[in-house]
Design an enzyme around this catalytic site. Structure first.
Site, short mmCIF file in Angstrom:
data_model
loop_
_atom_site.label_atom_id
_atom_site.label_comp_id
_atom_site.label_asym_id
_atom_site.label_seq_id
_atom_site.Cartn_x
_atom_site.Cartn_y
_atom_site.Cartn_z
CG ASP A 9 -1.90 1.11 1.25
OD1 ASP A 9 -3.09 0.83 1.07
OD2 ASP A 9 -1.50 2.28 1.42
CG ASP A 107 -2.94 3.36 -1.99
OD1 ASP A 107 -3.93 2.63 -1.84
OD2 ASP A 107 -2.36 3.94 -1.07
CD GLU A 108 -5.23 -1.16 0.01
OE1 GLU A 108 -5.79 -2.10 0.56
OE2 GLU A 108 -5.64 0.02 0.04
#
Ligand code: TTP
Ligand code: MG
Ligand code: MG
Length: 384
Positions: A9, A107-108
């Site tokens: 992340d 973002d992960e």
């Protein structure tokens, strides 16, 4: 089955990108989100950098509140096009590290690194996946088992830093649940990683024999799926830590929370069988709209809602997705927020059904609650 799963992340993602583009922001509180309009703004914070979080600013906070907490912060609009491009670049890097990759948000992502297990060579399923590319070369490169996974994680972080100049946090564990919680605990924003005593440096490995010791001292809200409302009910009966949650039987949890209660029982014990699934790259899509003024005017509400339905539906078609679950969010005056969902039997992409079901859900809000409405949102999930 014994596995090694990695979760990654990005740190304070939108704001970190803004800092990268504007080095003069370094060290200052930066907030990305709606226009604060000198404290009168009505939207919310998308994210805040860690300096701004020291003032109590965080994602989903009303932007007016953020302004009140720190008027001197740098407030920036959401430059989604830029963040999306950066996200694509990062995902291209991440997916090079395993043939089994799942993106969960901008973002992960998760990687299944089970090919690093010493016994992987003998496993038929893994063999099949590995055949096409020489994943087993990763073993001599990084080493095997959890040690190898940690080395791979460091290398992944280093490559993202080298190519995109951004920091990220990695968690590694025997399943998605543990990997995700490990990453959360390893975030550099956490001053001390209380359970291990280690300083969070952006990478935390929890091996199978460490799961129990890692989980038990954590707060119940550290468990994905337990939000403030669920936690409140548990705290009311004296349950604050995961160790305490384990005292409740499956039946009791089911009684209190319905079917999800059973998953709390499993999760408290670190059990999670969910696969890293490459197909569902985007899990949900949706939109929100904050009205200029809190309103009950059906014309204003439904005009905006129909526009939203159309746009979200077009987004789905563009990505060639069908959906099963429709969720409508309604935020009333005073920021009281409720959601209602409808899950269909089979995934569909039909516009008329979507419109009908979504409007039914919104209508329920209007009937049940007489308060003025501040925001409406529509989300589609269980995408295929
Ligand atoms: P997160 O990964 O939840 O948060 P973050 O990357 O900003 O910070 P952290 O270091 O704690 O991971 O979300 C990723 C991005 O998604 C975030 O930068 C902005 C966006 N976002 C929203 O727009 N609204 C939200 O409510 C959340 C939680 C995130
Ligand atoms: Mg993040
Ligand atoms: Mg995230």
């Amino acid at each position: 089955m014994y596995r090694i799963i990695l979760h990654i992340d990005m740190d304070y993602f939108f704001t970190q990108i803004e800092e990268r583009e504007n080095p003069q922001f370094k060290g200052k509180p930066v907030v990305v989100g709606a226009d604060p309009k000198g404290g009168e703004g009505r939207g919310v914070v998308s994210t805040a950098n860690y300096k701004a979080r020291e003032y109590g600013i965080h994602s989903a906070l009303p932007i007016s509140k953020a302004y009140e907490l720190c008027p001197k912060a740098i407030f920036l609009p959401v430059n989604m096009e830029l963040y999306q491009k950066v996200s694509e670049n990062i995902m291209e890097i991440i997916k090079k590290y395993s043939p089994i990759f799942e993106q969960v948000s901008l973002d992960e992502a998760y990687l299944d690194l089970s090919f690093l297990l010493p016994e992987a060579k003998n496993k038929i399923i893994l063999k099949d996946i590995i055949k096409s590319r020489s994943w087993l070369n990763y073993v001599p490169r990084f080493g095997d088992g959890y040690k190898g996974a940690a080395n791979l994680g460091q290398e992944l972080k280093r490559e993202i830093m080298e190519k995109e100049k951004l920091t990220s946090t990695v968690g590694i564990g025997p399943n998605k649940l543990i990997a995700k919680i490990a990453a959360e605990k390893a975030k550099p924003r956490n001053e001390l990683c209380s359970t291990t005593g280690a300083k969070p440096d952006g990478l935390l490995v929890i091996q199978p024999n460490q799961v129990k010791k890692f989980l038990e001292p954590l707060d119940i809200e550290d468990l994905p799926g337990i939000g403030p409302k669920t936690a409140e009910k548990l705290r009311a009966i004296g349950i604050n830590k995961i160790k305490e949650l384990k005292k409740l039987s499956k039946a009791k949890l089911k009684n209190m929370f319905g079917v999800v209660g059973e998953t709390f029982y499993e999760r408290a014990r670190g059990i999670d069988e969910e696969e890293v699934s490459p197909e569902e790259i985007i899990k949900s899509t949706g939109q929100e709209h904050t009205f200029e003024k809190d309103t009950r005017d059906p014309e204003i509400i439904f005009e905006n809602f129909e526009k939203m339905i159309k746009e979200v539906h077009q987004e789905l078609l563009k990505n060639n997705f069908s959906f099963r679950t429709i969720t409508v969010v309604c935020r009333f005056q005073g920021f009281e927020t409720h959601t209602k969902s409808k899950t269909l039997n089979i995934p569909i992409r039909d516009f008329e059904i979507l419109k009908k079901e979504a409007k039914k859900l919104l209508l329920k809000f209007l009937v049940e609650n007489p308060k003025l409405i501040r925001l409406i949102g529509l989300k589609m999930s269980s995408l295929k």
